[in-house]
Design a protein around this motif. Sequence first.
Motif: not given
Lengths: 189, 141
Positions: A35-44, A142-144, A174-182
């Motif tokens: 499963i591919f994911r893009k991590l968010p950049p480090p918090p500024d 999301l794929n569905d 339909i973007p992959i809008s999954i965000s992971e909390a710190e």
Amino acid sequence: MKKPPEINTGSMADISFLLLTFFLLTSSINTDMGIFRKLPPPPDPNVKPADIKQRNIFTVLINKNDRLLVDNKPSDIRMLRQQAKDFISNPSNLETLPEKKLEEIPYLGNYMVSKGVISLQNDRGTSYDMYIKVQNELTAALNDLRDELSMDKFNRKFDELSDPNFIEAVQKAIPISISEAEPKDVGEQ
Amino acid sequence: MSDIIFMFLFFFMVITTIRETTLIVKVKVPLATEVQKLEKKSLVCNIYAGIPNKKELAGSGTRIQLNDQYATANDIGDFIATERQSLDEADRRRLTVSLKVDQETKMGIVADIKQELRKYNALLINYSTRKTTIGNLFTSK
């Protein structure tokens, strides 16, 4: 004229068998998938996190016993896909479900892009297996939705689309809008 | 006879890849249905995590494996830097980290790995999984 002596090829099969077994043992069929994911950049620290309205957030919590809490209600992994789909698509435009923004997308025309964001939070004690299951279900939701849209507009499923323009259009709608909390330190490992 | 075997041999040589690293931790990746294949093998580097094979040497807790040795989350920065060095300038941004994590692992160690990756700007990741069908996903382990 004398005939050249024939070379004995009987042992050839043995040698090639040996080589074959050697390769069978040392190699693996290339089956790396996931499963591919893009991590968010480090918090500024200078940038304040954007405010997101409560109705646009779908929280999924996994505790250290691998139990799910979806939008503050206990839930089951089997129901998660449908819940996520209903949330993102908001079919009957409910007040409690996410807002939509009208956007002009090439090849799709005007499309109501959902502003919904899935927020995934887990404990340090959550098992990786459960985490992947949840990620999998959210991706499936999301794929569905992408499949449905793609079927509707281009008469093909999303992963059967070949034109990169179409793929990009659906991804934009339909973007992959999954965000992971710190990560938070709660509970023991 | 030997021709046929040789044909088999070439077939296997073409479709397989030789394992580059020997695993020193036990890794059985979890099951999933929504998987994508990893393209461009040269852009992928692997981080393994699991319980060591030799518990008497490395303890029974989950360990991270980078290249051929045990590592801690702090070593990931160096590892990513070395992997980046070995790529072309143009490809560096497309470096994908494949996380091969055992399914029994707790998320704590995975969160540590992910935080390190974010710190060193290796943001494209892939949770390595095995493909399965929906029916199997919730019943079997």
